[in-house]
Design a protein around this motif. Structure first.
Motif, PDB file in Angstrom:
ATOM      1  N   ILE A   1      -5.351 -15.075  -5.371  1.00 56.75           N
ATOM      2  CA  ILE A   1      -4.776 -14.491  -6.463  1.00 56.75           C
ATOM      3  C   ILE A   1      -3.859 -13.431  -6.228  1.00 56.75           C
ATOM      4  CG2 ILE A   1      -5.152 -13.646  -8.744  1.00 56.75           C
ATOM      5  CD1 ILE A   1      -6.195 -16.625  -8.431  1.00 56.75           C
ATOM      6  N   ASN A   2      -2.726 -13.562  -6.306  1.00 54.73           N
ATOM      7  CA  ASN A   2      -1.631 -12.297  -5.884  1.00 54.73           C
ATOM      8  C   ASN A   2      -1.407 -11.546  -7.223  1.00 54.73           C
ATOM      9  OD1 ASN A   2       0.527 -10.955  -5.336  1.00 54.73           O
ATOM     10  ND2 ASN A   2       1.178 -12.396  -3.839  1.00 54.73           N
ATOM     11  N   TYR A   3      -2.323 -10.522  -7.321  1.00 56.29           N
ATOM     12  CA  TYR A   3      -2.262  -9.434  -8.468  1.00 56.29           C
ATOM     13  C   TYR A   3      -0.896  -8.588  -8.276  1.00 56.29           C
ATOM     14  CZ  TYR A   3      -6.993 -10.668  -9.460  1.00 56.29           C
ATOM     15  OH  TYR A   3      -8.170 -11.469  -9.812  1.00 56.29           O
ATOM     16  N   MET A   4      -0.474  -8.418  -7.025  1.00 52.02           N
ATOM     17  CA  MET A   4       0.949  -7.668  -6.957  1.00 52.02           C
ATOM     18  C   MET A   4       1.983  -8.392  -7.488  1.00 52.02           C
ATOM     19  SD  MET A   4       2.342  -6.082  -3.417  1.00 52.02           S
ATOM     20  CE  MET A   4       1.747  -4.606  -3.653  1.00 52.02           C
ATOM     21  N   ALA A   5       2.197  -9.933  -7.067  1.00 49.19           N
ATOM     22  CA  ALA A   5       3.114 -10.482  -7.898  1.00 49.19           C
ATOM     23  C   ALA A   5       3.199 -10.576  -9.463  1.00 49.19           C
ATOM     24  CB  ALA A   5       3.264 -11.875  -7.363  1.00 49.19           C
ATOM     25  N   ALA A   6       2.164 -10.621  -9.982  1.00 47.62           N
ATOM     26  CA  ALA A   6       1.509 -10.812 -11.334  1.00 47.62           C
ATOM     27  C   ALA A   6       2.231  -9.386 -12.174  1.00 47.62           C
ATOM     28  CB  ALA A   6       0.283 -10.978 -11.732  1.00 47.62           C
ATOM     29  N   GLY A   7       1.909  -8.244 -11.407  1.00 43.99           N
ATOM     30  CA  GLY A   7       2.058  -7.203 -11.903  1.00 43.99           C
ATOM     31  C   GLY A   7       3.760  -6.835 -12.383  1.00 43.99           C
ATOM     32  N   ARG A   8       4.458  -7.481 -11.589  1.00 49.71           N
ATOM     33  CA  ARG A   8       5.975  -7.308 -11.756  1.00 49.71           C
ATOM     34  C   ARG A   8       6.688  -8.547 -12.282  1.00 49.71           C
ATOM     35  NH1 ARG A   8       8.376  -3.354  -7.059  1.00 49.71           N
ATOM     36  NH2 ARG A   8       6.511  -1.869  -6.930  1.00 49.71           N
ATOM     37  N   ALA A   9       6.214  -9.590 -13.006  1.00 50.77           N
ATOM     38  CA  ALA A   9       6.546 -10.692 -13.484  1.00 50.77           C
ATOM     39  C   ALA A   9       7.601 -10.389 -14.482  1.00 50.77           C
ATOM     40  CB  ALA A   9       5.335 -11.520 -14.095  1.00 50.77           C
ATOM     41  N   PRO A  10       8.832 -10.842 -14.409  1.00 58.09           N
ATOM     42  CA  PRO A  10       9.727 -10.277 -15.306  1.00 58.09           C
ATOM     43  C   PRO A  10       9.409 -10.867 -16.842  1.00 58.09           C
ATOM     44  CG  PRO A  10      10.647 -11.434 -13.440  1.00 58.09           C
ATOM     45  CD  PRO A  10       9.289 -11.680 -13.256  1.00 58.09           C
ATOM     46  N   ASP A  11       9.034 -11.916 -16.968  1.00 57.95           N
ATOM     47  CA  ASP A  11       8.575 -12.305 -18.559  1.00 57.95           C
ATOM     48  C   ASP A  11       7.608 -11.488 -18.921  1.00 57.95           C
ATOM     49  OD1 ASP A  11       6.377 -13.441 -16.499  1.00 57.95           O
ATOM     50  OD2 ASP A  11       5.976 -14.911 -17.953  1.00 57.95           O
ATOM     51  N   ARG A  12       6.622 -10.748 -18.281  1.00 57.12           N
ATOM     52  CA  ARG A  12       5.673  -9.513 -18.715  1.00 57.12           C
ATOM     53  C   ARG A  12       6.424  -8.441 -19.019  1.00 57.12           C
ATOM     54  NH1 ARG A  12       0.069 -11.270 -18.874  1.00 57.12           N
ATOM     55  NH2 ARG A  12       0.124 -13.417 -19.275  1.00 57.12           N
ATOM     56  N   HIS A  13       7.240  -8.221 -18.142  1.00 59.32           N
ATOM     57  CA  HIS A  13       7.969  -6.577 -18.054  1.00 59.32           C
ATOM     58  C   HIS A  13       9.485  -6.869 -17.758  1.00 59.32           C
ATOM     59  CE1 HIS A  13       3.811  -5.518 -17.319  1.00 59.32           C
ATOM     60  NE2 HIS A  13       3.813  -6.346 -16.514  1.00 59.32           N
ATOM     61  N   PRO A  14      10.133  -7.396 -19.168  1.00 55.60           N
ATOM     62  CA  PRO A  14      11.576  -7.552 -18.953  1.00 55.60           C
ATOM     63  C   PRO A  14      12.516  -6.462 -18.550  1.00 55.60           C
ATOM     64  CG  PRO A  14      10.745  -7.728 -21.274  1.00 55.60           C
ATOM     65  CD  PRO A  14       9.574  -7.468 -20.461  1.00 55.60           C
ATOM     66  N   HIS A  15      11.926  -5.263 -18.892  1.00 56.38           N
ATOM     67  CA  HIS A  15      12.985  -4.081 -18.724  1.00 56.38           C
ATOM     68  C   HIS A  15      12.656  -3.660 -17.196  1.00 56.38           C
ATOM     69  CE1 HIS A  15      13.998  -4.066 -22.876  1.00 56.38           C
ATOM     70  NE2 HIS A  15      12.617  -3.983 -23.170  1.00 56.38           N
ATOM     71  N   ASN A  16      13.242  -4.216 -16.041  1.00 57.47           N
ATOM     72  CA  ASN A  16      13.211  -3.801 -14.701  1.00 57.47           C
ATOM     73  C   ASN A  16      11.868  -3.629 -14.153  1.00 57.47           C
ATOM     74  OD1 ASN A  16      14.018  -2.892 -12.359  1.00 57.47           O
ATOM     75  ND2 ASN A  16      14.913  -0.992 -13.079  1.00 57.47           N
ATOM     76  N   ALA A  17      11.300  -4.658 -14.007  1.00 59.15           N
ATOM     77  CA  ALA A  17       9.740  -4.876 -13.710  1.00 59.15           C
ATOM     78  C   ALA A  17       9.608  -4.155 -12.243  1.00 59.15           C
ATOM     79  CB  ALA A  17       9.392  -6.245 -13.768  1.00 59.15           C
TER      80      ALA A  17
END
Length: 421
Positions: A321-337
């Motif tokens: 489980i790649n938590y680092m990749a999930a933290g910057r997912a653009p669909d969750r954080h659309p404003h410059n993740a």
């Protein structure tokens, strides 16, 4: 600067040195919600990067963390004891248990880290950073000090010692051996020796607390063993989980929080002026730089078809489980993740402490430590700056996301006074 490496074939061979975790996370994310990867020793697995898929898998009854029951290569003896990740899959505690066994092993930990018990520790925790900052202040305002070694590492270790009842004479020995458990680029003989050194210290801790029990988690778990609820191995492995994983998470939270605040003075000013709560700083740090980048391993108990993505996981497939990749997912954080932004509305939308049944029992304690530590450090040293902000060396690990050192120049100190967290 983080760069995105070019795809290097299928499956994707993970960088065991963790030289550019964010770049690798971005590359894996670009390959889809989950993609095939190679772990140390060319062991195949999936790296899961999409937060929605991660959440679905982490609550799925067909996903296990028990290699002893659900990972055929481990069951068949194909995974050697010298494998770099053998401790992560071989332990018997709440981290790796499945179903009713997980509930049984997690129950005493949940009781030990209940909100009431954790909040009762706040006055004692608040005293710890001030003692460490007094020592740092003695170095002088213009000297370079290592804030990872002398603050970010020591504060959680002392809190863990407080919570677990670790005697003073074991503080430094534990400090010396914990890091090796997270290194994923060790030679086989070193990978095999690291857990042995930790278990030796855990045995000493258990022996000490059996002779001198107290109001601490170690004594509580020893009582669970005495009543037949835990075996001797489960007792030792539960302490291994609390001492190692719990400590490392908080160390890296402090490490990256200090790094980002020192290099984003305008955002630091929002927090020190009280316009942004330190709680918000902690959450954005967790989102932006997940302290544990990837967690091995989970296993498909049976075939799992994820309808939203169309992915199929076969029985026995291993998942990271790649938590680092999930933290910057653009669909969750659309404003410059990729940007660190303490004003971000979605800062709390991260999975840094996991999700579902295996959600970290010490999450609230880590958050409290972060709020107290950041407030104390930047109240005492408001002009603190990094000595070499563009030249920080990453840990050699694709699991632990931190720096080997965090050199900083503290600047003039204010008079010490307990900050509000």
């Amino acid at each position: 600067m983080t760069t995105t490496p070019a795809p290097i074939g299928c499956p994707y061979r993970l960088d065991l040195k963790g030289a550019d975790l964010q770049g690798e996370a971005a590359a894996l994310r670009a390959l889809g919600p989950a993609t095939r990867v190679l772990l140390p020793g060319d062991v195949p697995a999936w790296s899961v990067t999409d937060p929605g898929l991660i959440q679905r898998l982490l609550v799925h009854h067909g996903i296990s963390k028990d290699a002893h029951r659900h990972w055929p290569p481990y069951i068949n003896g194909e995974i050697p004891g010298t494998w770099a990740l053998s401790t992560w899959v071989g332990v018997v505690n709440a981290l790796t248990a499945y179903g009713a066994e997980h509930d049984r092993l997690r129950r005493p930990l949940q009781a030990a880290f209940s909100p009431r018990r954790v909040r009762a520790l706040i006055p004692q925790i608040e005293a710890i950073p001030h003692s460490l900052l007094d020592d740092l202040q003695a170095a002088g305002p213009d000297q370079v000090v290592d804030l990872r070694a002398n603050f970010a590492w020591l504060l959680p270790l002392r809190v863990a010692s407080l919570v677990l009842g670790v005697p003073e004479e074991l503080h430094d020995p534990f400090r010396e051996v914990i890091g090796a458990l997270f290194a994923t680029n060790l030679p086989p003989e070193e990978a095999e020796a690291a857990p042995a050194r930790v278990y030796s210290l855990i045995t000493r801790l258990i022996d000490t607390k059996r002779r001198e029990p107290g109001d601490d988690v170690t004594s509580l778990l020893i009582d669970e063993h005495a009543s037949g609820e835990l075996t001797e191995r489960e007792l030792a492995d539960s302490l291994l989980l609390l001492i190692s994983a719990g400590h490392e998470t908080t160390v890296n939270l402090l490490d990256h929080g200090i790094t980002n605040l020192a290099t984003h003075p305008a955002q630091l000013a929002l927090a020190t002026r009280g316009e942004i709560r330190w709680e918000q700083v902690v959450e954005e740090t967790l989102r932006h730089q997940a302290p544990i980048a990837s967690v091995p391993l989970r296993f498909a108990v049976h075939e799992i078809v994820d309808e939203p993505t169309g992915l199929t996981f076969a029985p026995g497939d291993a998942l990271v489980i790649n938590y680092m990749a999930a933290g910057r997912a653009p669909d969750r954080h659309p404003h410059n993740a990729d940007a660190f932004d303490v004003t971000r509305d979605t800062a709390r939308d991260h999975l840094a402490f996991g999700h579902g049944p295996h959600l970290c029992v010490g999450a609230e304690l880590a958050r409290i430590e972060g709020r107290i530590a950041f407030a104390a450090l930047f109240d005492r040293f408001p002009t603190l700056r990094l000595a070499a902000p563009g030249d920080l060396e990453s840990l050699e690990s694709f699991i632990s996301n931190g720096h080997t050192h965090l050199p900083a120049i503290l600047g003039p100190a204010r008079l010490a006074q307990p900050p509000t967290s």
